[in-house]
Scaffold this active site. Sequence first.
Site, PDB file in Angstrom:
ATOM      1  N   LYS A  92      -0.441  -8.112  12.888  1.00  0.00           N
ATOM      2  CA  LYS A  92      -1.411  -7.194  12.281  1.00  0.00           C
ATOM      3  C   LYS A  92      -2.766  -7.433  12.938  1.00  0.00           C
ATOM      4  O   LYS A  92      -3.242  -8.567  12.986  1.00  0.00           O
ATOM      5  CB  LYS A  92      -1.489  -7.432  10.767  1.00  0.00           C
ATOM      6  CG  LYS A  92      -2.394  -6.439  10.051  1.00  0.00           C
ATOM      7  CD  LYS A  92      -2.306  -6.523   8.527  1.00  0.00           C
ATOM      8  CE  LYS A  92      -3.202  -5.451   7.907  1.00  0.00           C
ATOM      9  NZ  LYS A  92      -3.124  -5.364   6.450  1.00  0.00           N
ATOM     10  N   THR A  98       1.429  -4.592   4.136  1.00  0.00           N
ATOM     11  CA  THR A  98       1.245  -4.962   5.544  1.00  0.00           C
ATOM     12  C   THR A  98       0.643  -6.359   5.729  1.00  0.00           C
ATOM     13  O   THR A  98       0.765  -6.931   6.803  1.00  0.00           O
ATOM     14  CB  THR A  98       0.330  -3.929   6.251  1.00  0.00           C
ATOM     15  OG1 THR A  98      -0.905  -3.881   5.550  1.00  0.00           O
ATOM     16  CG2 THR A  98       0.966  -2.559   6.279  1.00  0.00           C
ATOM     17  N   ASP A  99       0.007  -6.892   4.689  1.00  0.00           N
ATOM     18  CA  ASP A  99      -0.699  -8.172   4.847  1.00  0.00           C
ATOM     19  C   ASP A  99       0.217  -9.304   5.312  1.00  0.00           C
ATOM     20  O   ASP A  99      -0.168 -10.121   6.147  1.00  0.00           O
ATOM     21  CB  ASP A  99      -1.359  -8.591   3.526  1.00  0.00           C
ATOM     22  CG  ASP A  99      -2.586  -7.750   3.184  1.00  0.00           C
ATOM     23  OD1 ASP A  99      -2.942  -6.872   3.984  1.00  0.00           O
ATOM     24  OD2 ASP A  99      -3.182  -7.990   2.119  1.00  0.00           O
ATOM     25  N   TYR A 143      -7.897   0.385  -4.144  1.00  0.00           N
ATOM     26  CA  TYR A 143      -6.711   0.928  -4.810  1.00  0.00           C
ATOM     27  C   TYR A 143      -5.864  -0.242  -5.259  1.00  0.00           C
ATOM     28  O   TYR A 143      -6.133  -1.388  -4.917  1.00  0.00           O
ATOM     29  CB  TYR A 143      -5.909   1.819  -3.842  1.00  0.00           C
ATOM     30  CG  TYR A 143      -5.440   1.066  -2.629  1.00  0.00           C
ATOM     31  CD1 TYR A 143      -6.266   0.903  -1.527  1.00  0.00           C
ATOM     32  CD2 TYR A 143      -4.183   0.452  -2.610  1.00  0.00           C
ATOM     33  CE1 TYR A 143      -5.868   0.164  -0.438  1.00  0.00           C
ATOM     34  CE2 TYR A 143      -3.784  -0.287  -1.518  1.00  0.00           C
ATOM     35  CZ  TYR A 143      -4.623  -0.426  -0.432  1.00  0.00           C
ATOM     36  OH  TYR A 143      -4.222  -1.172   0.639  1.00  0.00           O
ATOM     37  N   THR A 200       0.814  -1.211   0.000  1.00  0.00           N
ATOM     38  CA  THR A 200       0.000   0.000   0.000  1.00  0.00           C
ATOM     39  C   THR A 200       0.845   1.257   0.000  1.00  0.00           C
ATOM     40  O   THR A 200       0.465   2.281  -0.558  1.00  0.00           O
ATOM     41  CB  THR A 200      -0.914   0.007   1.242  1.00  0.00           C
ATOM     42  OG1 THR A 200      -1.731  -1.142   1.176  1.00  0.00           O
ATOM     43  CG2 THR A 200      -1.798   1.227   1.293  1.00  0.00           C
ATOM     44  N   GLU A 240      -3.130 -29.603  27.596  1.00  0.00           N
ATOM     45  CA  GLU A 240      -4.276 -30.507  27.478  1.00  0.00           C
ATOM     46  C   GLU A 240      -3.982 -31.679  26.558  1.00  0.00           C
ATOM     47  O   GLU A 240      -4.665 -32.693  26.583  1.00  0.00           O
ATOM     48  CB  GLU A 240      -5.510 -29.741  26.974  1.00  0.00           C
ATOM     49  CG  GLU A 240      -6.145 -28.883  28.053  1.00  0.00           C
ATOM     50  CD  GLU A 240      -7.451 -28.265  27.581  1.00  0.00           C
ATOM     51  OE1 GLU A 240      -8.390 -29.011  27.297  1.00  0.00           O
ATOM     52  OE2 GLU A 240      -7.502 -27.022  27.496  1.00  0.00           O
TER      53      GLU A 240
END
Length: 354
Positions: free
Chosen positions: A190, A117-118, A52, A39, A311
């Site tokens: 994120k 950023t993903d 975008y 981005t 567990e």
Amino acid sequence: QTKPVLASFAPAGGTKTIKSPSINKPALPNVVILATGGTIAGAAASGTQAGYTSGQVTIDAMVDAVPDAKKLANIKGEQISNVGSQDMSFEIMLKLANRINELTKSGTDGVVITHGTDTMEETAYFLNLVVKTDKPVVLVGSMRPSTAMSADGPLNLYNAISVAADPEAKNHGVMLVMNDWIHSAQSFVKVSTTAVQTFMSPMRGIMGTSNYGKNEFYRVPHKKFGNKSEFSVDGVKTLPRVDIVYGYVDMDGEMIDAAVKNKAKGIVIAGLGNGNMTKAALEAVKRATKKGVVVVRSTRVGTGDVGRDVEIKDAEYGTIASHELNPQKSRILLTLALLKNRKPEDLQRLFEEY
Ligand SMILES: NC(=O)CC[C@H](N)C(=O)O
């Protein structure tokens, strides 16, 4: 196709050398920016448009938008890729790692990587494990494209350059600088699909702050990285397949069996709570580990440690506990770990030390 209106960054031109007026002043550190897309290099047709296209603006245009950065460092830019980070790949990550190792062995004092950023978490953590330097390596991105109202890219880039140029940033491993915060690659996640304040380090807290290029460091990373890391991608061309399988109510073992059938060498389970899963899923895990596939129990929960034998008895099922690493970071560590044949104890040790 609409032509992007570039409000915050100057329009994309061809590749050119970024002219730094201070290039001959030896006092300034040398910072190289490796651009991959995202981005921060995205553009839309108007300043208020949510949709975008990532990776439209070149590195030269991005640096031109922050002229003051040239007072912080001698800056050079290299375009490694120009993709939305959903299309980040191990091929590009290997290219980045090798280039950073080359640059930091010679006259480069710090490296900035512009990135979407993903998948920032994955690239940052990968580099944290395989770059061999104590010099600052800083990832940066933005949540708003370069054409948006109040675009966050230029100030993020300025701050990232200031951290890469800062001698105090040495020995902090790979970092992320966004929205005034400095995070460790090991700890950040994120947390929002759209908010500018999307990166948090919920387990360990941030490492420091970067405020208009003034940096403060509060802590160093608590896990191994860089020169102390035992991982290396020297000569590595491909990486083993590791799949992630998500846990849910009434889960059966079919997705786990499918991963084994598709020749995954490792599987990370995004488990319930403390890395738990249904009895049917556990039986499939046992089938997988009996065939030599490594299974790591991580969690779909946002924070917390997945402990060994809480567990689920790990020795009985042949599983490894992920501790602090979420599924996507567990996958990165397991992928690098599987470049070598390792015993379960050794794999478990890695999830404690990195
Ligand atoms: N804010 C962003 O960078 C997300 C945009 C894009 N999907 C990417 O990761 O490159």
